[in-house]
Motif scaffolding. Structure first.
Motif, PDB file in Angstrom:
ATOM      1  N   GLN A  56     -32.830   3.014   1.406  1.00 45.75           N
ATOM      2  CA  GLN A  56     -32.196   3.448   2.641  1.00 45.75           C
ATOM      3  C   GLN A  56     -32.346   4.967   2.788  1.00 45.75           C
ATOM      4  OE1 GLN A  56     -30.116   1.394   5.148  1.00 45.75           O
ATOM      5  NE2 GLN A  56     -31.895   0.323   4.299  1.00 45.75           N
TER       6      GLN A  56
ATOM      7  N   ASP B  18     -25.759   5.070   3.800  1.00 44.33           N
ATOM      8  CA  ASP B  18     -26.266   3.856   4.429  1.00 44.33           C
ATOM      9  C   ASP B  18     -26.315   2.676   3.462  1.00 44.33           C
ATOM     10  OD1 ASP B  18     -26.959   4.626   7.196  1.00 44.33           O
ATOM     11  OD2 ASP B  18     -28.319   6.028   6.225  1.00 44.33           O
TER      12      ASP B  18
ATOM     13  N   GLN C 292     -21.072  -1.866   7.688  1.00 44.44           N
ATOM     14  CA  GLN C 292     -21.803  -2.296   8.876  1.00 44.44           C
ATOM     15  C   GLN C 292     -23.298  -2.461   8.608  1.00 44.44           C
ATOM     16  OE1 GLN C 292     -19.448   0.018   8.617  1.00 44.44           O
ATOM     17  NE2 GLN C 292     -18.550   0.585  10.590  1.00 44.44           N
ATOM     18  N   ASN C 293     -23.749  -1.978   7.450  1.00 41.58           N
ATOM     19  CA  ASN C 293     -25.165  -2.036   7.092  1.00 41.58           C
ATOM     20  C   ASN C 293     -25.403  -2.966   5.903  1.00 41.58           C
ATOM     21  OD1 ASN C 293     -27.837  -1.135   7.610  1.00 41.58           O
ATOM     22  ND2 ASN C 293     -27.734   0.292   5.900  1.00 41.58           N
ATOM     23  N   ASP C 294     -24.456  -3.849   5.625  1.00 39.46           N
ATOM     24  CA  ASP C 294     -24.607  -4.787   4.511  1.00 39.46           C
ATOM     25  C   ASP C 294     -25.882  -5.611   4.660  1.00 39.46           C
ATOM     26  OD1 ASP C 294     -22.323  -4.030   3.161  1.00 39.46           O
ATOM     27  OD2 ASP C 294     -21.073  -5.645   3.950  1.00 39.46           O
TER      28      ASP C 294
ATOM     29  N   ASN D  10     -28.797  -4.701   3.710  1.00 39.26           N
ATOM     30  CA  ASN D  10     -29.875  -3.840   4.175  1.00 39.26           C
ATOM     31  C   ASN D  10     -31.096  -3.970   3.258  1.00 39.26           C
ATOM     32  OD1 ASN D  10     -29.661  -1.701   1.979  1.00 39.26           O
ATOM     33  ND2 ASN D  10     -27.588  -1.583   2.824  1.00 39.26           N
TER      34      ASN D  10
END
Length: 644
Positions: free
Chosen positions: A277, A282, A287-289, A291
């Protein structure tokens, strides 16, 4: 899924799930059944259910708070906290309890892994006849190797024969068992399964969250690295069952360090769908699980209790809930402020948000984490991206108090969103009250600040920075506090792409390749210097300190330096005990620690000593397992690890 070990769930009691292998769906479709017989597991539906169960079983271990304790408490990251029971005090090895076959929470791993190893063997033996491709069968090979790898690191040599022969699917319970040696577990089970998986798995997962070629590469690289340390044995740590530290294939430790290095570089060069990332923030932002850096996770969801594996409104305090974050959260709702008419109330309410969550106060980070590990809090973003250090007023999200402002430290006003309590980076100038003080929790004050403060030497078993990176997150809170008493509906990350860099760097150090090790670790450190948001300030922060971070990297990379970097990168993620045991540095790095006491307002640091013996480098075989086996007393004694 029936297995050798009597106390562990048998086939008829386990709800298997079916996966829809065809069609257009790219996610696991779990359809539990209540009862099966062994013949069913040879059918197409049985194999489908077994494959999905292998993914679902990750929830039984990862995110399970007591297993999390096993992986963190007693290390240089965590000790027991104010509300800890024996599960945590025993694991701390600091004289407040005794770690033994009854109290060790490594039983969570033992109790879950063997049943699913047997499930994997069912798939491997029967899937071809049921019409499945080797690429699907290799998913089962991955999980069998992955479970054996965790077991051998934790307990030493473990049984490869679950009652029907070496690595054979067993459908009949057995009350006897024989442990294989560490080299046998690696060379007969872990290495062959993972090498086959790398050959046959696809470059990209067939479903979201599925294993693929690079997932197997990472675990095999880690296994080569760990086995190399075991062969080298620099600090003469005993092994069990006792055996010579020689490789059956005639290779030495250096050969395996080289294999780990080469394979990790191969994983970096052929990432498939994975990538680092852009910032550390991040990586762990809820909210970025799932990724691109996450390679394997125990999945949960807020969209359905069925697919979440547990309730969306209350937490059971047991698997398959994800409740690890509860363990490292102190009772922050105890803090007090004054309403406009002088009444005390709680300005920070329990909330299902990433900085907060449900407090259990079972595990506390030691002070050295803040004074040494995360000494750089300015350029390195990982401190801010790891901890909740500022607790902000959220009383506007419930009906306890309707006022627009309240009175806090130094008689100054605060409003919703303002800091109520902050963990600051210096002890200078802080005045602490005697006892609970005006805020009810013993927070200190600094002139002209409306928030109460705690300095590094004031961090205690009662109050401490919480672990933001694994905190809960819900999108269905609305304008309220959500469901903070439920288990987290976030997936729990198990493997990350960044681990390739650490495996390669560690192997490079062992191979005296300092330039290569430094270049690898600087990729991670450069990323750590990039900021895009500040949790402490709750605002956008666009800064790039990559050049300074790289310049500050020592010219000579040592194992101890890499362990510092691993803690900065993966603090509180359940890696630490394994890292210290692998490198045989546990007693050296965690033999003492500093923290203030459990009483409200106690900010006096005390140094505690741990007694970490060489026998502690293996966890005990659970007493429940020994009690369930029908073997002679001398055989049972030999089955247990020495020192327990």
């Amino acid at each position: 899924m029936k297995k050798i070990f009597y106390k562990i769930r048998t086939l008829s009691a386990v709800a298997l799930a079916l996966i829809m292998l065809g069609g257009c769906s790219d996610v696991l479709n779990e359809q539990p059944r209540s009862k099966y017989d062994p013949n069913f597991l040879k059918t197409q539906s049985g194999i489908e259910g077994a494959l999905t169960a292998l993914y679902a079983h990750l929830r039984d271990t990862y995110g399970q708070g007591y297993y999390y304790n096993n992986c963190e408490t007693g290390t240089d990251e965590y000790t027991f906290a104010q509300s800890a029971d024996g599960n945590f005090k025993d694991a701390d090895l600091s004289g407040n309890g005794t770690l033994d076959a009854t109290s060790s929470r490594a039983d969570v791993l033992w109790g879950n892994a063997f049943g699913y190893i047997n499930t994997s063997s069912d798939v491997i033996e029967n899937a071809t006849a049921a019409g499945f491709s080797e690429s699907l069968i290799s998913e089962a090979r991955f999980f069998r190797a992955f479970d054996y790898f965790r077991l051998v690191q934790t307990f030493g040599g473990v049984p490869l024969d679950l009652g029907a022969g070496i690595l054979k699917f067993n459908s009949n319970p057995s009350r006897t068992s024989v442990r294989n040696t560490v080299p046998e577990v690696y060379t007969k089970a872990i290495f062959p399964d993972l090498n086959t998986a790398i050959t046959n798995l696809p470059d990209n997962p067939r479903v979201t969250g599925g294993v693929c070629k690079n997932t197997a590469r990472l675990v095999l690289a880690q296994a080569y690295l760990t086995y190399a340390w075991w062969l080298e044995n620099p600090n003469s740590i005993p092994t069990y069952p006792e055996c010579n530290r020689t490789d059956p294939d005639g290779h030495d430790a250096k050969w395996y360090f080289q294999k780990a290095y080469d394979l990790a570089l191969d994983g970096i060069a052929h990432p498939g769908p994975f990538a680092l990332q852009p910032t550390f923030y991040d990586v762990n932002l809820a909210q970025n699980d799932r990724n691109s850096e996450w390679m394997l996770w125990a999945d949960h969801t807020e969209s359905s209790e069925y697919y979440n594996g547990s309730s969306l409104t209350y937490g059971s305090g047991g698997a398959p809930d994800n409740f690890a974050s509860w363990m490292v959260s102190w009772n922050y709702p105890n803090m007090q402020a004054k309403t406009t008419d002088g009444k005390s109330f709680n300005p920070v309410r329990r909330e299902a948000s990433q900085p907060l969550g449900r407090p259990w106060t079972r595990m506390a980070p030691v002070q050295e984490v803040f004074t040494k590990t995360f000494a750089d809090k300015t350029m390195d973003s990982r401190y801010d991206g790891t901890f909740t250090t500022v607790y902000r007023a959220n009383w506007n999200k419930d009906t306890q108090y309707a006022g627009a402002t309240a009175t806090n430290a130094n008689g100054l006003s605060i409003a919703p969103g303002d800091a109520v309590l902050s963990f600051v980076n210096s002890d200078n100038g802080i005045t602490y009250p005697s006892g609970a003080g005006d805020d009810g929790i013993g927070g200190g004050t600094l002139p002209n600040r409306a928030d109460y403060v705690v300095g590094p030497s004031g961090i205690s078993r009662y109050m401490y920075p919480m672990l933001w990176k694994i905190g809960p997150y819900r999108t269905d809170n609305g304008t309220g506090l959500g469901q903070p008493n439920a288990g987290s509906t976030r997936p729990y990350a198990i493997l990350k792409f960044s681990e390739f860099y650490f495996v390669a760097a560690e192997a490079a150090v062992k191979l005296n390749m300092n330039t290569e090790a430094r270049n690898l670790i600087n990729v991670i450190r450069a990323r750590a210097g990039k900021w895009r948001f500040s949790n402490a300030d709750n605002t956008t922060k666009i800064e790039d300190h990559s050049a300074e971070m790289v310049a500050a990297t020592p010219s000579t990379i040592t194992i101890n330096y890499l362990l510092d970097e691993m803690s900065r990168e993966y603090f509180g993620e359940g890696h630490r005990w394994f890292d210290l045991v692998r490198t045989q540095t546990w007693a050296e790095r965690a033999g003492s620690y500093t923290i203030a006491g459990s009483a409200t307002g106690d900010h006096t640091p005390v140094i505690y000593k741990r007694t970490i013996t060489k026998e502690n480098y293996l966890r005990p075989i659970p007493q429940s397992q020994l009690d369930a086996m029908q073997m002679a007393p001398d055989e049972l004694k030999k089955f247990q690890n020495p020192g327990y």
